[in-house]
Design a protein around this motif. Structure first.
Motif, PDB file in Angstrom:
ATOM      1  N   LEU A  88       0.832  -1.207   0.000  1.00  0.00           N
ATOM      2  CA  LEU A  88       0.000   0.000   0.000  1.00  0.00           C
ATOM      3  C   LEU A  88       0.863   1.252   0.000  1.00  0.00           C
ATOM      4  O   LEU A  88       0.639   2.174  -0.800  1.00  0.00           O
ATOM      5  CB  LEU A  88      -0.926  -0.002   1.216  1.00  0.00           C
ATOM      6  N   SER A  91       2.640   1.632  -3.307  1.00  0.00           N
ATOM      7  CA  SER A  91       1.718   1.981  -4.397  1.00  0.00           C
ATOM      8  C   SER A  91       1.300   3.444  -4.306  1.00  0.00           C
ATOM      9  O   SER A  91       1.099   4.103  -5.338  1.00  0.00           O
ATOM     10  CB  SER A  91       0.483   1.071  -4.375  1.00  0.00           C
ATOM     11  N   ILE A  92       1.185   3.971  -3.081  1.00  0.00           N
ATOM     12  CA  ILE A  92       0.876   5.395  -2.917  1.00  0.00           C
ATOM     13  C   ILE A  92       2.025   6.244  -3.439  1.00  0.00           C
ATOM     14  O   ILE A  92       1.820   7.231  -4.166  1.00  0.00           O
ATOM     15  CB  ILE A  92       0.602   5.716  -1.431  1.00  0.00           C
ATOM     16  N   SER A  95       2.126   6.030  -7.166  1.00  0.00           N
ATOM     17  CA  SER A  95       0.965   6.723  -7.739  1.00  0.00           C
ATOM     18  C   SER A  95       1.230   8.220  -7.886  1.00  0.00           C
ATOM     19  O   SER A  95       0.756   8.856  -8.832  1.00  0.00           O
ATOM     20  CB  SER A  95      -0.273   6.498  -6.869  1.00  0.00           C
ATOM     21  N   SER A 113     -12.841   8.579  -8.834  1.00  0.00           N
ATOM     22  CA  SER A 113     -12.226   7.325  -9.272  1.00  0.00           C
ATOM     23  C   SER A 113     -13.236   6.200  -9.397  1.00  0.00           C
ATOM     24  O   SER A 113     -13.008   5.218 -10.107  1.00  0.00           O
ATOM     25  CB  SER A 113     -11.119   6.913  -8.296  1.00  0.00           C
ATOM     26  N   GLY A 248      -8.631   0.094  -0.893  1.00  0.00           N
ATOM     27  CA  GLY A 248      -9.385   1.285  -1.261  1.00  0.00           C
ATOM     28  C   GLY A 248      -8.851   2.569  -0.650  1.00  0.00           C
ATOM     29  O   GLY A 248      -9.307   3.665  -1.019  1.00  0.00           O
ATOM     30  N   THR A 250      -6.157   4.101  -1.187  1.00  0.00           N
ATOM     31  CA  THR A 250      -5.553   4.959  -2.210  1.00  0.00           C
ATOM     32  C   THR A 250      -6.596   5.795  -2.937  1.00  0.00           C
ATOM     33  O   THR A 250      -6.285   6.871  -3.448  1.00  0.00           O
ATOM     34  CB  THR A 250      -4.770   4.123  -3.242  1.00  0.00           C
ATOM     35  N   LEU A 251      -7.844   5.319  -2.998  1.00  0.00           N
ATOM     36  CA  LEU A 251      -8.897   6.091  -3.657  1.00  0.00           C
ATOM     37  C   LEU A 251      -9.119   7.413  -2.934  1.00  0.00           C
ATOM     38  O   LEU A 251      -9.453   8.422  -3.545  1.00  0.00           O
ATOM     39  CB  LEU A 251     -10.207   5.295  -3.681  1.00  0.00           C
ATOM     40  N   ASP A 259      -8.431   4.460 -12.540  1.00  0.00           N
ATOM     41  CA  ASP A 259      -8.389   3.127 -11.939  1.00  0.00           C
ATOM     42  C   ASP A 259      -7.397   2.179 -12.611  1.00  0.00           C
ATOM     43  O   ASP A 259      -7.107   1.112 -12.076  1.00  0.00           O
ATOM     44  CB  ASP A 259      -9.791   2.491 -11.921  1.00  0.00           C
ATOM     45  N   GLY A 263      -3.218   3.429  -7.445  1.00  0.00           N
ATOM     46  CA  GLY A 263      -3.775   2.493  -6.479  1.00  0.00           C
ATOM     47  C   GLY A 263      -3.166   1.106  -6.558  1.00  0.00           C
ATOM     48  O   GLY A 263      -2.378   0.790  -7.454  1.00  0.00           O
TER      49      GLY A 263
END
Length: 295
Positions: A88, A91-92, A95, A113, A248, A250-251, A259, A263
């Motif tokens: 997580l 990925s943030i 992103s 998103s 979720g 990251t949303l 998408d 994320g």
């Protein structure tokens, strides 16, 4: 391999047929009703378990015959629970490197998103109006850990009994990487009906089917490693449960992108998972050698 192929065809056939029945009854109401789609998704998660048990019954084989229904605690379980949080975070970070995307916690990010409009969008706004961004993040991460190790893990076990229990046993003798690729692809394509209804990739449902296959191959590689390391399917259920609980996040945190790009289930997440796999591989080379061996 034949046993694995039979299971793959059976689980997809049974699952898609069951989903088709619901779609025939509800129609496009599924894509327009997130709560209903989520409820059906919960039932869907137990179909690999049911299919595997039916095949074992036909073959007159005990569910314990795989040797992977081992509930003995191992410290690797703790590492497995931490892994989703590492993914997580990575990925943030990745992103934020996507053109047009930035770290900016806001409920409007979830709405944009997810492609929500009208009453559905207003409902999400109302839900988070009285919650500060910091409290939202901390609460999600903590509740994700709690849910991921309890109810989500139970739901995930419904899938993992098929993917990382029955299928692993069916692929004995195959190399780690071949097994990871085969199981991951089947796991991904099995999601197709849900994805086409807007699950995970609401803005790109068709492309989302292919994206889900990639995600499942990557995430499945990590899960397979921990299953083989511990001799138990439980770590896979824990990883799966925690990922479902926190993905979720990251949303809410990332503004911009879409998408497919940001994320945990977007390209950013793929890069993050790949980095974790690389780290495990480097560790494995000097220790367990699981990734270089046959199942």
């Amino acid at each position: 391999m034949k046993k694995a192929i039979i299971f793959a065809l059976a689980v997809c056939g049974v699952s898609w047929a069951v989903f088709g029945i619901f779609y025939a009854i509800v129609g496009n109401g599924l894509s327009e009703n997130p709560a209903l789609l989520q409820s059906i998704s919960v039932l869907y998660m137990f179909l690999p378990l049911i299919t595997a048990l039916l095949l074992q019954k036909i073959r007159k084989v005990s569910p314990l015959s795989t040797g992977l229904l081992n509930f003995k605690f191992s410290w690797a379980w703790i590492v497995a629970i931490v892994i989703p949080y590492v993914i997580l975070l990575l990925s943030i970070l990745v992103s934020t490197l996507v053109p047009g995307a930035k770290l900016e916690p806001n409920v409007e990010n979830i709405i944009a998103s997810s492609g929500l409009e009208g009453a559905a969008a207003d409902a999400v706004r109302e839900q988070f109006t009285s919650v500060s961004p910091a409290l939202m993040i901390v609460g999600t991460l903590f509740s994700g850990l709690l849910a991921g190790c309890t109810i989500n893990a139970v739901l995930a076990f419904g899938e993992e009994y098929g993917w990382r229990n029955y299928m692993v046993d069916a692929l004995r003798g195959k190399s780690f990487w071949k097994a990871a690729l085969f199981i991951g692809f089947v796991w991904g394509i099995w999601h197709a009906p849900l994805i086409l209804m807007g699950h995970n990739y609401p803005l790109h449902p068709v492309a989302g089917v292919g994206m889900m296959c990639i995600f499942c191959i990557l995430m499945g590689t990590i899960e397979l490693y921990f299953v083989l390391k511990t001799g138990s399917v439980i770590p896979a259920a824990l990883i799966h449960g925690v990922v479902n609980a926190i993905a979720g996040t990251t949303l809410f945190l990332i503004k911009g992108g879409n998408d497919l790009t940001v994320g945990m289930t977007g390209v950013s997440g793929f890069i993050a998972i790949a980095l974790v796999i690389l780290s495990i591989w480097l560790y494995d080379r000097g220790h367990d050698r699981i990734m270089a061996s046959d199942l």
